[in-house]
Motif scaffolding. Sequence first.
Motif, PDB file in Angstrom:
ATOM      1  N   VAL A  50      57.590  38.751  28.440  1.00  0.00           N
ATOM      2  CA  VAL A  50      57.739  38.724  27.133  1.00  0.00           C
ATOM      3  C   VAL A  50      56.006  38.952  27.382  1.00  0.00           C
ATOM      4  CG1 VAL A  50      57.606  37.439  25.887  1.00  0.00           C
ATOM      5  CG2 VAL A  50      59.408  36.727  27.185  1.00  0.00           C
ATOM      6  N   GLU A  51      55.077  38.695  28.107  1.00  0.00           N
ATOM      7  CA  GLU A  51      53.564  38.641  27.496  1.00  0.00           C
ATOM      8  C   GLU A  51      53.068  39.548  27.559  1.00  0.00           C
ATOM      9  OE1 GLU A  51      54.892  36.496  29.363  1.00  0.00           O
ATOM     10  OE2 GLU A  51      54.510  34.919  28.991  1.00  0.00           O
ATOM     11  N   ASP A  52      53.565  40.441  28.758  1.00  0.00           N
ATOM     12  CA  ASP A  52      53.071  41.961  28.929  1.00  0.00           C
ATOM     13  C   ASP A  52      53.995  43.121  27.759  1.00  0.00           C
ATOM     14  OD1 ASP A  52      51.761  41.484  30.900  1.00  0.00           O
ATOM     15  OD2 ASP A  52      53.847  42.060  32.507  1.00  0.00           O
ATOM     16  N   ALA A  53      55.215  41.962  26.864  1.00  0.00           N
ATOM     17  CA  ALA A  53      55.654  43.597  25.850  1.00  0.00           C
ATOM     18  C   ALA A  53      54.459  42.988  24.515  1.00  0.00           C
ATOM     19  CB  ALA A  53      57.385  43.193  25.367  1.00  0.00           C
ATOM     20  N   ILE A  54      54.146  41.670  24.320  1.00  0.00           N
ATOM     21  CA  ILE A  54      53.459  41.830  23.397  1.00  0.00           C
ATOM     22  C   ILE A  54      52.398  42.253  23.603  1.00  0.00           C
ATOM     23  CG2 ILE A  54      52.326  39.869  22.724  1.00  0.00           C
ATOM     24  CD1 ILE A  54      54.400  38.346  23.231  1.00  0.00           C
ATOM     25  N   GLU A  55      51.601  42.552  24.402  1.00  0.00           N
ATOM     26  CA  GLU A  55      50.383  43.023  24.797  1.00  0.00           C
ATOM     27  C   GLU A  55      50.593  44.707  23.992  1.00  0.00           C
ATOM     28  OE1 GLU A  55      47.319  43.768  28.153  1.00  0.00           O
ATOM     29  OE2 GLU A  55      48.219  41.961  28.005  1.00  0.00           O
ATOM     30  N   ARG A  56      51.219  45.080  24.970  1.00  0.00           N
ATOM     31  CA  ARG A  56      51.737  46.131  24.518  1.00  0.00           C
ATOM     32  C   ARG A  56      51.804  46.963  23.043  1.00  0.00           C
ATOM     33  NH1 ARG A  56      53.922  49.323  30.151  1.00  0.00           N
ATOM     34  NH2 ARG A  56      52.081  48.502  31.269  1.00  0.00           N
ATOM     35  N   LEU A  57      52.687  46.269  22.402  1.00  0.00           N
ATOM     36  CA  LEU A  57      53.529  46.287  21.044  1.00  0.00           C
ATOM     37  C   LEU A  57      52.600  45.425  20.091  1.00  0.00           C
ATOM     38  CD1 LEU A  57      56.720  45.823  21.928  1.00  0.00           C
ATOM     39  CD2 LEU A  57      56.231  47.657  22.089  1.00  0.00           C
ATOM     40  N   LYS A  58      51.977  44.684  19.726  1.00  0.00           N
ATOM     41  CA  LYS A  58      51.463  43.757  18.798  1.00  0.00           C
ATOM     42  C   LYS A  58      50.234  44.878  18.299  1.00  0.00           C
ATOM     43  CE  LYS A  58      48.744  40.106  17.525  1.00  0.00           C
ATOM     44  NZ  LYS A  58      48.173  38.342  18.235  1.00  0.00           N
ATOM     45  N   GLY A  59      50.248  45.103  17.081  1.00  0.00           N
ATOM     46  CA  GLY A  59      49.417  45.770  16.232  1.00  0.00           C
ATOM     47  C   GLY A  59      49.907  47.459  16.069  1.00  0.00           C
ATOM     48  N   CYS A  69      58.410  48.359  14.362  1.00  0.00           N
ATOM     49  CA  CYS A  69      59.746  47.725  15.268  1.00  0.00           C
ATOM     50  C   CYS A  69      59.365  47.705  16.000  1.00  0.00           C
ATOM     51  CB  CYS A  69      60.904  49.599  15.151  1.00  0.00           C
ATOM     52  SG  CYS A  69      61.713  49.394  13.144  1.00  0.00           S
ATOM     53  N   PRO A  70      58.216  48.109  16.979  1.00  0.00           N
ATOM     54  CA  PRO A  70      57.834  47.488  17.871  1.00  0.00           C
ATOM     55  C   PRO A  70      56.663  46.156  17.590  1.00  0.00           C
ATOM     56  CG  PRO A  70      57.647  50.051  18.286  1.00  0.00           C
ATOM     57  CD  PRO A  70      58.067  49.394  17.002  1.00  0.00           C
ATOM     58  N   ASP A  71      55.801  46.723  16.559  1.00  0.00           N
ATOM     59  CA  ASP A  71      54.995  45.135  16.240  1.00  0.00           C
ATOM     60  C   ASP A  71      55.768  43.866  15.527  1.00  0.00           C
ATOM     61  OD1 ASP A  71      52.187  44.228  15.163  1.00  0.00           O
ATOM     62  OD2 ASP A  71      52.851  44.000  13.655  1.00  0.00           O
ATOM     63  N   GLN A  72      57.070  44.159  15.030  1.00  0.00           N
ATOM     64  CA  GLN A  72      57.768  42.852  15.019  1.00  0.00           C
ATOM     65  C   GLN A  72      58.680  42.578  15.735  1.00  0.00           C
ATOM     66  OE1 GLN A  72      58.675  42.173  11.554  1.00  0.00           O
ATOM     67  NE2 GLN A  72      56.467  42.899  11.176  1.00  0.00           N
ATOM     68  N   LEU A  73      58.696  43.724  17.318  1.00  0.00           N
ATOM     69  CA  LEU A  73      59.055  42.983  18.741  1.00  0.00           C
ATOM     70  C   LEU A  73      58.653  41.694  18.748  1.00  0.00           C
ATOM     71  CD1 LEU A  73      61.396  42.898  20.452  1.00  0.00           C
ATOM     72  CD2 LEU A  73      60.697  45.133  21.110  1.00  0.00           C
ATOM     73  N   ALA A  74      57.142  42.546  19.346  1.00  0.00           N
ATOM     74  CA  ALA A  74      55.993  41.632  19.019  1.00  0.00           C
ATOM     75  C   ALA A  74      55.815  40.396  18.413  1.00  0.00           C
ATOM     76  CB  ALA A  74      54.927  42.553  19.594  1.00  0.00           C
ATOM     77  N   ILE A  75      56.114  40.100  17.251  1.00  0.00           N
ATOM     78  CA  ILE A  75      55.579  38.663  16.573  1.00  0.00           C
ATOM     79  C   ILE A  75      56.894  38.045  16.718  1.00  0.00           C
ATOM     80  CG2 ILE A  75      55.385  37.791  14.259  1.00  0.00           C
ATOM     81  CD1 ILE A  75      55.019  40.860  13.375  1.00  0.00           C
ATOM     82  N   ALA A  76      58.372  38.790  16.640  1.00  0.00           N
ATOM     83  CA  ALA A  76      60.038  37.688  17.734  1.00  0.00           C
ATOM     84  C   ALA A  76      59.086  36.858  19.077  1.00  0.00           C
ATOM     85  CB  ALA A  76      60.426  38.908  17.441  1.00  0.00           C
ATOM     86  N   LEU A  77      59.351  37.768  19.109  1.00  0.00           N
ATOM     87  CA  LEU A  77      58.352  37.772  21.062  1.00  0.00           C
ATOM     88  C   LEU A  77      57.152  36.112  21.001  1.00  0.00           C
ATOM     89  CD1 LEU A  77      58.850  40.891  23.142  1.00  0.00           C
ATOM     90  CD2 LEU A  77      60.445  39.299  22.785  1.00  0.00           C
ATOM     91  N   SER A  78      56.683  36.574  20.316  1.00  0.00           N
ATOM     92  CA  SER A  78      55.525  35.985  19.714  1.00  0.00           C
ATOM     93  C   SER A  78      56.130  34.263  19.724  1.00  0.00           C
ATOM     94  CB  SER A  78      54.083  35.927  18.584  1.00  0.00           C
ATOM     95  OG  SER A  78      53.580  37.400  19.766  1.00  0.00           O
TER      96      SER A  78
END
Length: 82
Positions: A50-59, A69-78
């Motif tokens: 989860v932490e790796d996906a957030i780091e790669r997708l956020k922003g 959509c990738p940023d929203q996935l990072a927000i959901a995972l957070s």
Amino acid sequence: MHYEYNTKGTCSRQIKITLADDNTIESAEFVGGCHGNTQGVAALVTGMKVEDAIERLKGIKCGFKNTSCPDQLAIALSKMNN
């Protein structure tokens, strides 16, 4: 753990996420949006921590929008990770 997140500011309307016990992404499914792109993002994050996906997708932004959509996935995972 299963979670459904209603997206904001994107073509997709919702993301359905399932996490494994070891905090890896078991599955991610986007409802709506650009099917090929969201299917690709979901396939790429499956098995990822989860932490790796957030780091790669956020922003990541989509065109003129402040999100994607990738940023929203990072927000959901957070939100799931809290």
